[in-house]
Design an enzyme around this catalytic site. Structure first.
Site, PDB file in Angstrom:
ATOM      1  N   SER A  14     -44.249  -6.975  12.268  1.00 28.76           N
ATOM      2  CA  SER A  14     -45.086  -5.784  12.233  1.00 28.76           C
ATOM      3  C   SER A  14     -46.247  -5.948  13.209  1.00 28.76           C
ATOM      4  CB  SER A  14     -45.639  -5.554  10.821  1.00 28.76           C
ATOM      5  OG  SER A  14     -46.654  -4.563  10.823  1.00 28.76           O
ATOM      6  N   TYR A  26     -50.275  -8.871   3.453  1.00 27.35           N
ATOM      7  CA  TYR A  26     -49.189  -8.396   4.306  1.00 27.35           C
ATOM      8  C   TYR A  26     -49.357  -8.902   5.737  1.00 27.35           C
ATOM      9  CZ  TYR A  26     -45.983  -5.024   6.525  1.00 27.35           C
ATOM     10  OH  TYR A  26     -44.974  -4.424   7.234  1.00 27.35           O
TER      11      TYR A  26
END
Length: 701
Positions: free
Chosen positions: A579, A592
């Site tokens: 990501s 995350y």
């Protein structure tokens, strides 16, 4: 004889009167219907095997006169899936007039070119080599089939005598001859010499049957096959055992599957010395009876008899000299045992080629085995794609049935090596191979994609499959996987329920990939979840699940994949779907973002370590994939909207506006990034590809 569905024991009666009536008097449609239901029973003929035809009266577009036209399966077709686009339409009279210019056996190849001068239907598929066999016979509907029972009769010692014993004077018999114009003349002569017969057995080859209507032809074919099957069943009963009885005892089914999954990557690597191959495994009762028998050692080297069989299975299989209980855990030790067997097989094939080749023979093809037998475990096949290797396995099973029947009748005989070579390396067969479409970029590759039940993972699996790969979809939700796999063509995809936080679950997914396709070439770790919370709200549970799914899952996926890839010796690709958040320090994202950064750096570390194995490791970084993405369906979307002070509905526009290209990013865009890594950037490893529309703060350099 008038059978109903209940009367047939050895073939499937599939004719449905309602379907036939719906076709009216359209003889071409009725011939196609008959073809399809014949092809649906593998005991009657296998994929691509056999041929069917019908003759109708049409108006000649040039003279407006009525002419007879023969409609026949075109070259390379399959009767089980045959449709109007797959047939050829030829003037029957023109085809028969070719007898006036035929120059004998040396003229066979030229005759095939002359078939084009007989074309009636300009939309015709290329006529097959079987065209004159049908055209020189007078019947309205004709079937040329390769039933196991009939080939057993055809391949048995004293085949002509056996034919008379089964059918008396109602069946003709023609000795083996390569398909072509002269064989058509032989069939014509057989009929002239034996008027009133219902069919002809072709020595070592197959069966011709006919009828005035499509239904009569269908019933004639089934009845002839049934009679041969009954005869063989009686002979087997009288004999008491087949293949000389059992020599090797099979392992239990679960142990067979475990052994097969362990050895398949090794076999695949050895079979792929010239071209990468896809695998298939079978351990059916039919297979085990044969491969565990005392007669395997005698029968296997003889090879197959029917040309359709050995064209797909090679002239003979490779039989492994391994104990079924052998420990396969030490891959290097097993490989050391296997390599001499493969080298001997390749040398044997080269000797066969050199001994039998003609002055104009095509160059020798891949000398590796297609069929590999492991007594006590099962049978493996390897070919260019899953359909081809599955069909090769099915054809060898047909050959096993033929051997069983022929051995029960008298004794099995195979084609002489020179005859087999002349079929395998026929210039017309070579021309057919040259006409095959170019393979897709990912053909011959096997991909495992995690999180493929939907969203980005499914889009990646779709892209890889569309470019030719075989795909194993994994996810924790079986219902989503079942729905996802249902969207692919047969022989393309499979699935395994997999929790990437559990090592044994990952092992199960890889075992499925090995058993289904032979090994693993591409692994894409797309499984994930997203938790967006500020530091003081991030719990230990939040932290652990992110680390376990994204980081530990990636580690274990890579570790197990590399072990398989090293067995194969073919290199490979590992792609981490990370990501933008692993590069950018954003708010409310400590769990995350940290896990994604770990994924990215692990990929770099693996790339540095695995380059010597030709295993490339790269990362694709999405950002703002909202439409179609599973992680945006819950709390994550609410968390990100809260972080930016907007509503959830405003997120897609928000993310599009903030990238340099002002583009919404879709799952398909991430899939394209993966495809680039595995198919285009073939000299790239340790790289990060951002698929985010251009985020300046996420630029890698």
């Amino acid at each position: 004889m008038n059978h109903s569905a209940k009367n047939f024991k050895y073939v499937n009666y599939l004719w449905e009167e309602s379907k036939a009536e719906a076709l009216g008097d359209d003889q071409v449609e009725l011939f196609l219907y008959r073809s399809n239901i014949l092809g649906a029973d593998l005991r009657i003929t296998n994929y691509g095997g056999g041929n069917t035809s019908c003759k109708t009266v049409e108006k000649d577009p040039l003279t407006n006169e009525e002419v007879e036209v023969m409609w026949i399966k075109g070259s390379g077709g399959d009767i089980g899936t045959l449709n109007k686009a797959g047939i050829a339409g030829l003037y029957t009279e023109r085809l028969r007039n070719l007898k006036n210019v035929y120059g004998g056996l040396a003229d066979e190849d030229r005759m095939v070119g002359l078939f084009d001068h007989c074309i009636y239907d300009l939309e015709s598929k290329a006529p097959s080599i079987d065209t004159p066999l049908h055209g020189l016979l007078p019947f309205k509907h004709i079937d040329h089939l390769h039933p196991d029972a009939l080939i057993a009769v055809a391949a048995a010692k004293d085949s002509e005598k056996v034919t008379r014993e089964i059918w008396g004077d109602t069946m003709g018999w023609v000795p083996w001859q390569r398909p072509g114009f002269d064989l058509g003349l032989q069939l014509e002569k057989c009929l002239e010499d034996n008027p009133g017969i219902r069919g002809i057995v072709l020595g070592s080859h197959g069966l011709f049957t006919w009828g005035d209507t499509s239904y009569e032809c269908y019933m004639n074919s089934l009845e002839v096959i049934e009679m041969a099957s009954e005869y063989i069943a009686k002979k087997i009963t009288e004999k008491g055992s087949v293949f000389g009885g059992q020599k090797v005892k099979s392992l239990p089914q679960e142990e067979r599957a475990e052994k097969a999954s362990q050895i398949m990557p090794l076999l695949r690597g050895l079979c792929s010395s010239e071209n990468r191959m896809i695998g298939h495994f079978s351990d059916s009762d039919v297979v085990l009876e044969y491969i565990n028998s005392n007669d395997l050692e005698r029968l296997a080297p003889m090879g197959t008899s029917c040309p359709d069989h050995f064209l797909r299975t090679k002239i003979q299989p490779l039989v492994l000299d391994l104990d079924p209980k052998e420990d396969l855990g030490d891959a290097k030790a097993v490989l050391k045992k296997l390599e001499p067997a493969f080298e001997a097989y390749r040398q044997g094939y080269k000797d066969y080629y050199e001994t039998c080749k003609r002055d104009n023979s095509p160059a020798m093809r891949d000398p590796n085995p297609v069929i590999i037998i492991y007594p006590g475990i099962g049978m493996f096949s390897f070919a260019k794609n899953k359909q081809t290797t599955r069909v090769a396995s099915e054809f060898y099973i047909n050959a096993i049935n033929v051997m069983r029947g022929a051995e029960a009748i008298t004794e099995y005989t195979s084609l002489p090596r020179q005859e087999a070579f002349d079929i395998e390396y026929w210039l017309l067969e070579e021309a057919k191979l040259q006409r095959m479409p170019k393979e897709q970029p990912l053909s011959r590759k096997v991909a495992v994609v995690t999180g493929a039940g939907g969203g980005i993972g499914k889009a990646i699996a779709d892209k890889l499959a569309s470019e030719g790969a075989n795909v194993v979809l994994t996810d924790i939700a079986e219902d989503r996987l079942e729905e996802a796999v249902g969207t692919y063509k047969s022989d393309t995809a499979s699935y395994a329920v997999c929790d990437v936080t559990k090592s044994e679950s990952i092992a199960g997914a890889y075992k499925k990939a090995c058993l289904e396709f032979g090994g693993v070439d591409i692994v894409v770790h797309s499984a994930g979840l997203a938790i967006s919370k500020p530091l003081d709200e991030t719990t230990e549970k939040d932290w652990d699940i992110l680390q376990n799914v994204l980081v530990k899952g990636q580690f274990e996926l890579a570790k197990q994949a590399v072990a398989i890839m090293r067995k194969q010796g073919l290199g490979g690709d590992f792609i981490s779907i990370a990501s933008k958040n692993g590069l950018v320090s954003g708010p409310n994202n400590v769990g995350y973002g940290t896990a994604k950064a770990a994924q990215q750096h692990m990929a770099r570390l693996l790339a540095a370590e695995l380059g010597g194995d030709k295993i490339r490791v790269n990362t694709v970084n999405p950002d703002g994939v909202i439409v179609g993405s599973k992680i945006w369906e819950g709390d994550w979307a609410e968390g990100r909207a809260k972080a930016y002070g907007i509503t959830v509905d405003e997120l897609p526009a928000h993310y599009a506006k903030r990238n340099l290209l002002n583009e919404i990013i879709y799952p398909e865009d991430i899939a394209n990034g993966v495809f680039a890594c595995v198919a285009i950037l073939d000299k790239t490893t340790g790289n990060i590809i951002n698929v985010d529309g251009g985020m300046a703060n996420a630029f890698v350099r």
